[in-house]
Write a protein that holds these residues in place. Structure first.
Motif, PDB file in Angstrom:
ATOM      1  N   GLY A   1       0.447   6.346   6.722  1.00  0.00           N
ATOM      2  CA  GLY A   1       1.007   5.036   6.414  1.00  0.00           C
ATOM      3  C   GLY A   1       0.007   4.209   5.641  1.00  0.00           C
ATOM      4  O   GLY A   1      -1.104   4.660   5.350  1.00  0.00           O
ATOM      5  N   GLY A   2       0.380   2.985   5.340  1.00  0.00           N
ATOM      6  CA  GLY A   2      -0.492   2.131   4.540  1.00  0.00           C
ATOM      7  C   GLY A   2      -1.595   1.451   5.328  1.00  0.00           C
ATOM      8  O   GLY A   2      -2.440   0.759   4.740  1.00  0.00           O
TER       9      GLY A   2
ATOM     10  N   ALA B   1      -5.115   2.470   4.374  1.00  0.00           N
ATOM     11  CA  ALA B   1      -5.348   1.987   3.010  1.00  0.00           C
ATOM     12  C   ALA B   1      -5.608   0.473   3.016  1.00  0.00           C
ATOM     13  O   ALA B   1      -6.484  -0.022   2.303  1.00  0.00           O
ATOM     14  CB  ALA B   1      -4.144   2.331   2.140  1.00  0.00           C
TER      15      ALA B   1
ATOM     16  N   ILE C   1      -4.940   4.136  -2.550  1.00  0.00           N
ATOM     17  CA  ILE C   1      -6.399   4.304  -2.446  1.00  0.00           C
ATOM     18  C   ILE C   1      -6.830   5.710  -2.851  1.00  0.00           C
ATOM     19  O   ILE C   1      -8.013   6.029  -2.791  1.00  0.00           O
ATOM     20  CB  ILE C   1      -6.951   3.950  -1.041  1.00  0.00           C
ATOM     21  N   GLY C   2      -5.909   6.548  -3.285  1.00  0.00           N
ATOM     22  CA  GLY C   2      -6.327   7.871  -3.741  1.00  0.00           C
ATOM     23  C   GLY C   2      -5.145   8.809  -3.787  1.00  0.00           C
ATOM     24  O   GLY C   2      -4.080   8.521  -3.227  1.00  0.00           O
TER      25      GLY C   2
ATOM     26  N   LEU D   1       0.865  -1.187   0.000  1.00  0.00           N
ATOM     27  CA  LEU D   1       0.000   0.000   0.000  1.00  0.00           C
ATOM     28  C   LEU D   1       0.894   1.225   0.000  1.00  0.00           C
ATOM     29  O   LEU D   1       1.693   1.428   0.929  1.00  0.00           O
ATOM     30  CB  LEU D   1      -0.895   0.005   1.250  1.00  0.00           C
ATOM     31  N   THR D   2       0.777   2.005  -1.044  1.00  0.00           N
ATOM     32  CA  THR D   2       1.656   3.155  -1.220  1.00  0.00           C
ATOM     33  C   THR D   2       0.961   4.170  -2.126  1.00  0.00           C
ATOM     34  O   THR D   2       0.237   3.778  -3.052  1.00  0.00           O
ATOM     35  CB  THR D   2       3.009   2.734  -1.869  1.00  0.00           C
TER      36      THR D   2
ATOM     37  N   TYR E   1      -3.725  11.244  -2.337  1.00  0.00           N
ATOM     38  CA  TYR E   1      -3.423  12.014  -1.131  1.00  0.00           C
ATOM     39  C   TYR E   1      -2.461  11.167  -0.311  1.00  0.00           C
ATOM     40  O   TYR E   1      -2.361   9.964  -0.526  1.00  0.00           O
ATOM     41  CB  TYR E   1      -4.700  12.316  -0.321  1.00  0.00           C
TER      42      TYR E   1
ATOM     43  N   LEU F   1      -1.364   9.537   3.130  1.00  0.00           N
ATOM     44  CA  LEU F   1      -1.721   9.128   4.485  1.00  0.00           C
ATOM     45  C   LEU F   1      -0.431   8.947   5.280  1.00  0.00           C
ATOM     46  O   LEU F   1       0.657   8.874   4.709  1.00  0.00           O
ATOM     47  CB  LEU F   1      -2.475   7.800   4.438  1.00  0.00           C
TER      48      LEU F   1
HETATM   49  N1  ADE Z   1       0.182   5.291   2.118  1.00  0.00           N
HETATM   50  C1  ADE Z   1       0.182   6.633   2.235  1.00  0.00           C
HETATM   51  N2  ADE Z   1      -0.732   7.192   1.443  1.00  0.00           N
HETATM   52  C2  ADE Z   1      -1.352   6.164   0.778  1.00  0.00           C
HETATM   53  C3  ADE Z   1      -2.375   6.103  -0.187  1.00  0.00           C
HETATM   54  N3  ADE Z   1      -2.970   7.199  -0.657  1.00  0.00           N
HETATM   55  N4  ADE Z   1      -2.742   4.899  -0.630  1.00  0.00           N
HETATM   56  C4  ADE Z   1      -2.130   3.777  -0.183  1.00  0.00           C
HETATM   57  N5  ADE Z   1      -1.153   3.778   0.733  1.00  0.00           N
HETATM   58  C5  ADE Z   1      -0.758   4.962   1.212  1.00  0.00           C
END
Ligand code: ADE
Length: 265
Positions: free
Chosen positions: A148-149, A152, A141-142, A95-96, A144, A146
């Motif tokens: 961390g993952g 997500a 997931i979008g 997740l990134t 923006y 976060l």
């Molecule tokens: N980690 C930080 N932001 C993320 C995002 N938007 N989607 C998935 N993992 C994330």
């Protein structure tokens, strides 16, 4: 389905996995969640999982060793359960924010897997060798950032598990939802039929199922056209749908800019 979540913060998952649909799906034996603490795979006594970036720069980067060790342990477990083919079939999803955008089609595809490995990135980034040589898929997931993952991973787990047969109360529910047919969903109402002077559309009280279905389809088209025109371009439209959209466009040209008229019948 087995969902293995590899994370520095397993406690974050306690709430989301033990409420509502995910709780029920677990109790029904449709899914088993396995929380894997990355720190258990650190090699030093401080259980360090991050380090400063080569080349300088702010923040910390998730080290490759604990991530590889944790995922390899998970893959051994999958191999013990389902053999080599099981391991080959199990995606390892990082997740990134740099990943492919998660959407309903990806959720549908993942819902067919026996095992999923969700690897939560954290801090300012993850060593690129994890993305290149450990993950088989990177998901965002979008657009923006976060912290961390973890959040997500919860989003992905929720969207996937609710698609497992038997997870929802009404078996037909997932098929009528927004995005499934590429369109947004029509508005929904429940009792009372009038609330503070706002009435439920007559057609929904008519008992005429064909009319209701047609109205819902048109409302879905209207909403998608107004709110997410990008989805319309990719959705499957019938001749009747296209005529309806042409009609909306004509109304727009004639000056009904904000709320085109749709008849109840
Ligand atoms: N980690 C930080 N932001 C993320 C995002 N938007 N989607 C998935 N993992 C994330």
């Amino acid at each position: 389905m087995n969902v293995y979540i590899v994370t520095l913060f397993p406690a974050m998952f306690q709430g989301p996995l033990t409420e509502s649909i995910l709780k029920r799906a677990t109790e029904q034996g449709l899914v088993q969640f396995h929380l894997v603490d990355l720190r258990d795979f650190a090699t030093d006594k401080h259980r360090t999982c991050d380090d400063t970036p080569f080349g300088g720069g702010p923040g910390m980067v998730l080290k490759p060793e604990p991530a590889f060790a944790a995922v390899e342990r998970v893959r051994e477990e999958i191999r013990a359960q389902r053999g080599d083919q099981g391991v080959r079939d199990a995606p390892v999803i990082l997740l990134t924010p740099q990943g492919k955008l998660f959407n309903q089609s990806v959720a549908v595809a993942l819902a067919r897997c026996q095992d999923l490995v969700l690897l939560c990135g954290h801090y300012e980034g993850v060593d690129e060798r994890v993305a290149q040589h450990l993950a088989t898929l990177e998901l965002s997931i979008g657009d923006y950032i976060l912290t961390g993952g973890e959040l997500a991973a919860m989003v992905v787990a929720d969207a996937v598990v609710r698609l497992l047969p038997g997870a929802l109360h009404a078996p037909e529910s997932p098929h009528e939802e927004s995005f499934v047919g590429g369109l947004l969903e029509a508005p929904q109402y429940t009792r009372p039929a009038e609330f503070r002077g706002w009435k439920v559309p007559d057609v929904l009280l008519s008992g005429d199922h064909a009319k209701v279905a047609r109205w819902r389809r048109q409302q879905g088209l209207l909403r998608t056209w107004q709110r997410r025109p990008d989805l319309l371009a990719r959705s499957q439209l019938s001749l009747e749908d296209r005529r309806f959209l042409d009609c909306l466009r004509q109304q727009l040209q004639q000056g009904h800019e904000t709320e085109p008229k749709i008849s109840d019948s």
